[in-house]
Write a protein that holds these residues in place. Structure first.
Motif, short mmCIF file in Angstrom:
data_model
loop_
_atom_site.label_atom_id
_atom_site.label_comp_id
_atom_site.label_asym_id
_atom_site.label_seq_id
_atom_site.Cartn_x
_atom_site.Cartn_y
_atom_site.Cartn_z
N ARG A 119 12.27 2.25 4.13
CA ARG A 119 10.89 2.60 4.50
C ARG A 119 9.90 2.18 3.42
O ARG A 119 8.82 1.67 3.73
N ILE A 120 10.25 2.37 2.17
CA ILE A 120 9.37 1.97 1.07
C ILE A 120 9.16 0.46 1.09
O ILE A 120 8.03 -0.02 1.01
N ASN A 121 10.25 -0.29 1.24
CA ASN A 121 10.14 -1.75 1.28
C ASN A 121 9.30 -2.20 2.46
O ASN A 121 8.53 -3.17 2.35
N SER A 122 9.42 -1.52 3.58
CA SER A 122 8.62 -1.86 4.76
C SER A 122 7.14 -1.63 4.49
O SER A 122 6.30 -2.48 4.84
N VAL A 123 6.80 -0.50 3.87
CA VAL A 123 5.40 -0.21 3.56
C VAL A 123 4.86 -1.26 2.59
O VAL A 123 3.76 -1.79 2.79
N ASN A 126 4.04 -4.59 4.10
CA ASN A 126 2.86 -4.58 4.97
C ASN A 126 1.55 -4.54 4.19
O ASN A 126 0.47 -4.59 4.79
N LEU A 127 1.63 -4.45 2.88
CA LEU A 127 0.43 -4.49 2.05
C LEU A 127 -0.11 -5.92 2.01
O LEU A 127 0.65 -6.87 2.22
N PRO A 128 -1.40 -6.09 1.69
CA PRO A 128 -1.91 -7.46 1.50
C PRO A 128 -1.10 -8.15 0.39
O PRO A 128 -0.63 -7.50 -0.56
N LYS A 129 -0.94 -9.47 0.51
CA LYS A 129 -0.07 -10.22 -0.41
C LYS A 129 -0.40 -9.99 -1.88
O LYS A 129 0.47 -9.74 -2.69
N ILE A 134 0.85 -7.44 -7.22
CA ILE A 134 0.41 -6.56 -8.31
C ILE A 134 1.29 -5.31 -8.37
O ILE A 134 1.74 -4.90 -9.45
N PHE A 135 1.55 -4.72 -7.22
CA PHE A 135 2.36 -3.50 -7.18
C PHE A 135 3.77 -3.77 -7.70
O PHE A 135 4.31 -3.00 -8.49
N ARG A 136 4.38 -4.85 -7.26
CA ARG A 136 5.74 -5.18 -7.71
C ARG A 136 5.78 -5.48 -9.21
O ARG A 136 6.71 -5.07 -9.90
N LEU A 137 4.78 -6.21 -9.70
CA LEU A 137 4.72 -6.47 -11.14
C LEU A 137 4.64 -5.16 -11.92
O LEU A 137 5.32 -4.99 -12.94
N SER A 138 3.83 -4.24 -11.43
CA SER A 138 3.63 -2.97 -12.12
C SER A 138 4.85 -2.06 -12.00
O SER A 138 5.36 -1.56 -13.00
N ARG A 139 5.27 -1.80 -10.77
CA ARG A 139 6.28 -0.77 -10.54
C ARG A 139 7.72 -1.25 -10.59
O ARG A 139 8.61 -0.50 -10.95
N VAL A 140 7.96 -2.50 -10.22
CA VAL A 140 9.33 -3.02 -10.24
C VAL A 140 9.63 -3.68 -11.58
O VAL A 140 10.68 -3.43 -12.18
N ASN A 141 8.69 -4.52 -12.06
CA ASN A 141 8.92 -5.24 -13.30
C ASN A 141 8.42 -4.50 -14.54
O ASN A 141 8.56 -4.99 -15.66
N ASN A 142 7.77 -3.36 -14.33
CA ASN A 142 7.27 -2.52 -15.43
C ASN A 142 6.34 -3.26 -16.39
O ASN A 142 6.42 -3.09 -17.61
N ILE A 143 5.47 -4.08 -15.83
CA ILE A 143 4.49 -4.79 -16.65
C ILE A 143 3.21 -3.95 -16.65
O ILE A 143 2.80 -3.44 -15.61
N ASP A 144 2.61 -3.81 -17.83
CA ASP A 144 1.41 -2.97 -17.89
C ASP A 144 0.20 -3.66 -17.24
O ASP A 144 0.17 -4.88 -17.07
N ASN A 145 -0.79 -2.86 -16.89
CA ASN A 145 -1.94 -3.34 -16.13
C ASN A 145 -2.71 -4.45 -16.86
O ASN A 145 -3.18 -5.40 -16.24
N LYS A 146 -2.83 -4.32 -18.16
CA LYS A 146 -3.57 -5.31 -18.95
C LYS A 146 -2.88 -6.68 -18.86
O LYS A 146 -3.54 -7.71 -18.67
N LEU A 167 -0.29 2.82 -3.72
CA LEU A 167 0.25 4.17 -3.80
C LEU A 167 -0.29 5.07 -2.69
O LEU A 167 0.45 5.88 -2.12
N ARG A 168 -1.58 4.91 -2.35
CA ARG A 168 -2.15 5.68 -1.24
C ARG A 168 -1.44 5.34 0.07
O ARG A 168 -1.12 6.22 0.87
N GLN A 169 -1.18 4.06 0.27
CA GLN A 169 -0.49 3.63 1.50
C GLN A 169 0.94 4.20 1.54
O GLN A 169 1.39 4.67 2.58
N LEU A 170 1.61 4.16 0.41
CA LEU A 170 2.97 4.71 0.35
C LEU A 170 2.96 6.21 0.65
O LEU A 170 3.77 6.70 1.43
N ARG A 171 2.02 6.93 0.03
CA ARG A 171 1.94 8.38 0.28
C ARG A 171 1.68 8.66 1.75
O ARG A 171 2.28 9.55 2.35
N LYS A 172 0.75 7.91 2.31
CA LYS A 172 0.36 8.12 3.71
C LYS A 172 1.53 7.82 4.65
O LYS A 172 1.86 8.62 5.53
N GLU A 173 2.16 6.70 4.46
CA GLU A 173 3.23 6.27 5.36
C GLU A 173 4.53 7.06 5.17
O GLU A 173 5.32 7.16 6.09
N LEU A 174 4.73 7.59 4.00
CA LEU A 174 5.99 8.29 3.72
C LEU A 174 5.84 9.81 3.75
O LEU A 174 6.73 10.53 3.29
#
Length: 184
Positions: A119-123, A126-129, A134-146, A167-174
């Motif tokens: 379900r997480i992967n599906s959400v 469905n996010l804009p590319k 950005i989300f995968r770089l941050s949360r999967v690869n643990n790269i900081d925002n800067k 994160l809002r989309q994940l919270r909403k969908e899950l």
């Protein structure tokens, strides 16, 4: 019996294949009965509850959507057992056992984790590319925002906004999944 064999049998049961149902029943009845006994500490009641679950599964076979049969059956047992215990007067030993068995079975947990991950992967997909990247770089690869901002040549604020949106989309969908996992 592996997950693929079980899924095949469930599909056949949906088509009213009694032989497939009997195969599932014969394979899964004993562990289900043991699980119910561990909660109720009453052999005949455990047998009745497991029988009721199988009867219900057969009667609703065409309507019920079951992705992970073992998870579905064990949750059904836990639900029926707890409802029975809730409605009964029970002794201290039964209370202690109910508390100690409240942790979900290993099968139940692994199926739930697989389902949640799907379900997480599906959400996320469905996010804009740009948001996905950005989300995968941050949360999967643990790269900081800067560093993400630097790599993508965008502002750090844009990175933060995209992560917040994801994160809002994940919270909403899950939200439904959150309710499900709160019982574990």
């Amino acid at each position: 019996m592996d997950t693929i064999e079980i899924e095949d049998l469930v599909l056949r049961v949906k088509k009213s294949d009694q032989k497939a149902f009997n195969t599932l029943f014969n394979e899964l009845w004993e562990p289900m009965y043991s699980y119910a006994c561990s909660i109720l500490m009453n052999d005949s009641l455990a047998k009745d509850i497991v029988q009721d679950i199988w009867i219900d599964f057969w009667q609703r076979r065409q309507d019920v959507e079951v992705k992970f049969l073992k998870s579905y059956l064990y949750k059904s047992i836990r639900y029926k057992c707890y409802n029975h215990l809730r409605d009964q007067k029970f002794n201290k030993i039964q209370l202690e056992v109910a508390k100690s068995v409240s942790v979900a079975s290993e099968v139940d947990q692994s199926d739930d984790v697989i389902e949640l991950s799907t379900r997480i992967n599906s959400v996320i997909s469905n996010l804009p590319k740009r948001c996905q990247v950005i989300f995968r770089l941050s949360r999967v690869n643990n790269i900081d925002n800067k560093e993400i901002a630097s790599q993508l040549d965008i502002s750090q604020r844009s990175v933060e906004n995209q992560i917040s949106y994801a994160l809002r989309q994940l919270r909403k969908e899950l939200a439904v999944a959150k309710t499900l996992f709160s019982f574990l």
